[in-house]
Each structure stands twice: as structure tokens, then as C-alpha cells.
Design a protein around this motif. Structure first.
Motif, PDB file in Angstrom:
ATOM      1  N   GLU A   1      17.869  91.625  52.068  1.00 14.58           N
ATOM      2  CA  GLU A   1      16.594  90.968  52.267  1.00 14.58           C
ATOM      3  C   GLU A   1      15.969  90.499  50.954  1.00 14.58           C
ATOM      4  OE1 GLU A   1      15.233  90.161  55.236  1.00 14.58           O
ATOM      5  OE2 GLU A   1      17.130  90.900  56.020  1.00 14.58           O
ATOM      6  N   ALA A   2      16.466  90.945  49.832  1.00 14.94           N
ATOM      7  CA  ALA A   2      15.878  90.613  48.541  1.00 14.94           C
ATOM      8  C   ALA A   2      15.976  89.121  48.225  1.00 14.94           C
ATOM      9  CB  ALA A   2      16.540  91.429  47.441  1.00 14.94           C
ATOM     10  N   VAL A   3      16.891  88.402  48.825  1.00 14.15           N
ATOM     11  CA  VAL A   3      17.054  86.990  48.506  1.00 14.15           C
ATOM     12  C   VAL A   3      16.271  86.072  49.437  1.00 14.15           C
ATOM     13  CG1 VAL A   3      19.303  87.313  47.448  1.00 14.15           C
ATOM     14  CG2 VAL A   3      19.161  86.796  49.869  1.00 14.15           C
ATOM     15  N   HIS A   4      15.590  86.614  50.417  1.00 17.89           N
ATOM     16  CA  HIS A   4      14.810  85.806  51.336  1.00 17.89           C
ATOM     17  C   HIS A   4      13.381  85.685  50.822  1.00 17.89           C
ATOM     18  CE1 HIS A   4      17.924  85.707  54.379  1.00 17.89           C
ATOM     19  NE2 HIS A   4      18.127  86.982  54.134  1.00 17.89           N
ATOM     20  N   PRO A   5      12.908  84.434  50.578  1.00 16.13           N
ATOM     21  CA  PRO A   5      11.542  84.287  50.066  1.00 16.13           C
ATOM     22  C   PRO A   5      10.494  84.618  51.123  1.00 16.13           C
ATOM     23  CG  PRO A   5      12.546  82.147  50.447  1.00 16.13           C
ATOM     24  CD  PRO A   5      13.602  83.178  50.703  1.00 16.13           C
ATOM     25  N   ASN A   6       9.365  85.105  50.646  1.00 18.50           N
ATOM     26  CA  ASN A   6       8.234  85.354  51.544  1.00 18.50           C
ATOM     27  C   ASN A   6       7.541  84.027  51.838  1.00 18.50           C
ATOM     28  OD1 ASN A   6       6.745  84.743  49.261  1.00 18.50           O
ATOM     29  ND2 ASN A   6       6.147  86.855  48.862  1.00 18.50           N
ATOM     30  N   ALA A   7       6.395  84.070  52.485  1.00 18.30           N
ATOM     31  CA  ALA A   7       5.692  82.840  52.858  1.00 18.30           C
ATOM     32  C   ALA A   7       5.345  81.994  51.632  1.00 18.30           C
ATOM     33  CB  ALA A   7       4.423  83.177  53.636  1.00 18.30           C
ATOM     34  N   PHE A   8       4.859  82.628  50.564  1.00 21.38           N
ATOM     35  CA  PHE A   8       4.553  81.871  49.344  1.00 21.38           C
ATOM     36  C   PHE A   8       5.832  81.278  48.769  1.00 21.38           C
ATOM     37  CE2 PHE A   8       4.493  81.527  44.746  1.00 21.38           C
ATOM     38  CZ  PHE A   8       3.509  80.568  44.606  1.00 21.38           C
ATOM     39  N   GLY A   9       6.906  82.036  48.774  1.00 25.42           N
ATOM     40  CA  GLY A   9       8.183  81.542  48.258  1.00 25.42           C
ATOM     41  C   GLY A   9       8.662  80.327  49.021  1.00 25.42           C
ATOM     42  N   GLN A  10       8.487  80.327  50.328  1.00 25.39           N
ATOM     43  CA  GLN A  10       8.875  79.177  51.145  1.00 25.39           C
ATOM     44  C   GLN A  10       8.041  77.942  50.757  1.00 25.39           C
ATOM     45  OE1 GLN A  10      11.258  78.732  53.325  1.00 25.39           O
ATOM     46  NE2 GLN A  10      11.944  80.778  53.748  1.00 25.39           N
ATOM     47  N   LEU A  11       6.734  78.129  50.576  1.00 27.61           N
ATOM     48  CA  LEU A  11       5.874  77.019  50.168  1.00 27.61           C
ATOM     49  C   LEU A  11       6.244  76.513  48.772  1.00 27.61           C
ATOM     50  CD1 LEU A  11       2.398  78.299  51.414  1.00 27.61           C
ATOM     51  CD2 LEU A  11       3.746  76.416  52.364  1.00 27.61           C
ATOM     52  N   ALA A  12       6.518  77.448  47.869  1.00 26.34           N
ATOM     53  CA  ALA A  12       6.882  77.074  46.499  1.00 26.34           C
ATOM     54  C   ALA A  12       8.193  76.301  46.474  1.00 26.34           C
ATOM     55  CB  ALA A  12       6.989  78.330  45.632  1.00 26.34           C
ATOM     56  N   LEU A  13       9.195  76.754  47.220  1.00 23.12           N
ATOM     57  CA  LEU A  13      10.471  76.038  47.274  1.00 23.12           C
ATOM     58  C   LEU A  13      10.301  74.642  47.868  1.00 23.12           C
ATOM     59  CD1 LEU A  13      12.866  78.889  48.450  1.00 23.12           C
ATOM     60  CD2 LEU A  13      12.921  77.708  46.250  1.00 23.12           C
ATOM     61  N   GLY A  14       9.516  74.547  48.915  1.00 25.39           N
ATOM     62  CA  GLY A  14       9.262  73.242  49.523  1.00 25.39           C
ATOM     63  C   GLY A  14       8.570  72.293  48.567  1.00 25.39           C
ATOM     64  N   THR A  15       7.577  72.795  47.833  1.00 25.68           N
ATOM     65  CA  THR A  15       6.855  71.977  46.862  1.00 25.68           C
ATOM     66  C   THR A  15       7.786  71.539  45.745  1.00 25.68           C
ATOM     67  OG1 THR A  15       4.784  73.105  47.360  1.00 25.68           O
ATOM     68  CG2 THR A  15       4.899  71.936  45.256  1.00 25.68           C
ATOM     69  N   CYS A  16       8.609  72.456  45.267  1.00 23.11           N
ATOM     70  CA  CYS A  16       9.552  72.143  44.196  1.00 23.11           C
ATOM     71  C   CYS A  16      10.535  71.054  44.634  1.00 23.11           C
ATOM     72  CB  CYS A  16      10.302  73.407  43.786  1.00 23.11           C
ATOM     73  SG  CYS A  16      11.441  73.146  42.410  1.00 23.11           S
ATOM     74  N   LEU A  17      11.114  71.217  45.808  1.00 21.46           N
ATOM     75  CA  LEU A  17      12.074  70.225  46.291  1.00 21.46           C
ATOM     76  C   LEU A  17      11.412  68.870  46.524  1.00 21.46           C
ATOM     77  CD1 LEU A  17      14.169  72.451  48.694  1.00 21.46           C
ATOM     78  CD2 LEU A  17      14.873  71.514  46.482  1.00 21.46           C
ATOM     79  N   THR A  18      10.176  68.881  46.999  1.00 18.09           N
ATOM     80  CA  THR A  18       9.445  67.622  47.188  1.00 18.09           C
ATOM     81  C   THR A  18       9.219  66.930  45.856  1.00 18.09           C
ATOM     82  OG1 THR A  18       8.362  68.429  49.183  1.00 18.09           O
ATOM     83  CG2 THR A  18       7.285  66.599  48.035  1.00 18.09           C
ATOM     84  N   LYS A  19       8.811  67.707  44.839  1.00 22.62           N
ATOM     85  CA  LYS A  19       8.579  67.120  43.519  1.00 22.62           C
ATOM     86  C   LYS A  19       9.875  66.601  42.902  1.00 22.62           C
ATOM     87  CE  LYS A  19       4.297  69.386  42.342  1.00 22.62           C
ATOM     88  NZ  LYS A  19       3.477  69.846  41.238  1.00 22.62           N
ATOM     89  N   VAL A  20      10.969  67.313  43.075  1.00 23.58           N
ATOM     90  CA  VAL A  20      12.252  66.844  42.552  1.00 23.58           C
ATOM     91  C   VAL A  20      12.657  65.549  43.246  1.00 23.58           C
ATOM     92  CG1 VAL A  20      14.730  67.352  42.457  1.00 23.58           C
ATOM     93  CG2 VAL A  20      13.085  69.086  41.785  1.00 23.58           C
ATOM     94  N   SER A  21      12.453  65.477  44.557  1.00 23.84           N
ATOM     95  CA  SER A  21      12.852  64.271  45.296  1.00 23.84           C
ATOM     96  C   SER A  21      12.048  63.045  44.862  1.00 23.84           C
ATOM     97  CB  SER A  21      12.707  64.489  46.801  1.00 23.84           C
ATOM     98  OG  SER A  21      11.356  64.532  47.182  1.00 23.84           O
ATOM     99  N   LYS A  22      10.870  63.253  44.306  1.00 17.87           N
ATOM    100  CA  LYS A  22      10.051  62.142  43.834  1.00 17.87           C
ATOM    101  C   LYS A  22      10.360  61.752  42.394  1.00 17.87           C
ATOM    102  CE  LYS A  22       6.284  63.028  47.008  1.00 17.87           C
ATOM    103  NZ  LYS A  22       4.878  63.352  47.179  1.00 17.87           N
ATOM    104  N   ARG A  23      11.162  62.576  41.718  1.00 19.48           N
ATOM    105  CA  ARG A  23      11.537  62.294  40.325  1.00 19.48           C
ATOM    106  C   ARG A  23      12.880  61.577  40.301  1.00 19.48           C
ATOM    107  NH1 ARG A  23       9.882  65.911  36.095  1.00 19.48           N
ATOM    108  NH2 ARG A  23      11.290  64.617  34.884  1.00 19.48           N
ATOM    109  N   THR A  24      12.850  60.262  40.404  1.00 19.19           N
ATOM    110  CA  THR A  24      14.108  59.507  40.426  1.00 19.19           C
ATOM    111  C   THR A  24      14.888  59.672  39.129  1.00 19.19           C
ATOM    112  OG1 THR A  24      12.941  57.509  39.722  1.00 19.19           O
ATOM    113  CG2 THR A  24      13.261  57.823  42.088  1.00 19.19           C
TER     114      THR A  24
END
Length: 62
Positions: A8-31
Motif C-alpha cells: 500500500e505504500a506506493v498508492h497515493p492518498n487523495a492529495f497525492g492523486q490531485l498532485a499527480l494529476g496537476t503535474c501531468l496536466t502541467k507537463v502536457s501543456k509544456r510542449t
């Protein structure tokens, strides 16, 4: 097989899920990061603004 802490140590909590989503969104906008598939980047939180405090930084090439 019962669940264990180590599994279970590798599964992000609710904040981790939001942080990963934000990170991936920002990366996708960085052409500039997406033009080269070998680019390494970090996604770091400032510790004060929740998911909105995520910053993407290019680290170079792998």
C-alpha cells in the motif's frame, strides 16, 4: 494474499492523486518538454498551496 503496508505504500492518498494529476496536466501543456521523449523533469510542491503549488522543472535528457 492479504494486503500489507509495503504494498500500500506506493498508492497515493487523495492529495497525492490531485498532485499527480496537476503535474501531468502541467507537463502536457509544456510542449518544450514533450518534443523530446528523453527529457527528464521533476514535479515539486512548494508545501503551501496544495495541488496549485506544483512546479514542473526540466532536468535535462536521460
Amino acid at each position: 494474499m492479504p494486503q500489507r503496508d509495503i504494498q500500500e505504500a506506493v498508492h497515493p492518498n487523495a492529495f497525492g492523486q490531485l498532485a499527480l494529476g496537476t503535474c501531468l496536466t502541467k507537463v502536457s501543456k509544456r510542449t518544450d518538454l514533450l518534443n523530446n521523449t528523453a527529457t527528464v523533469f521533476t514535479c515539486v510542491n512548494d508545501g503551501h498551496k496544495g495541488k496549485d503549488g506544483m512546479t514542473v522543472t526540466e532536468m535535462g535528457f536521460s
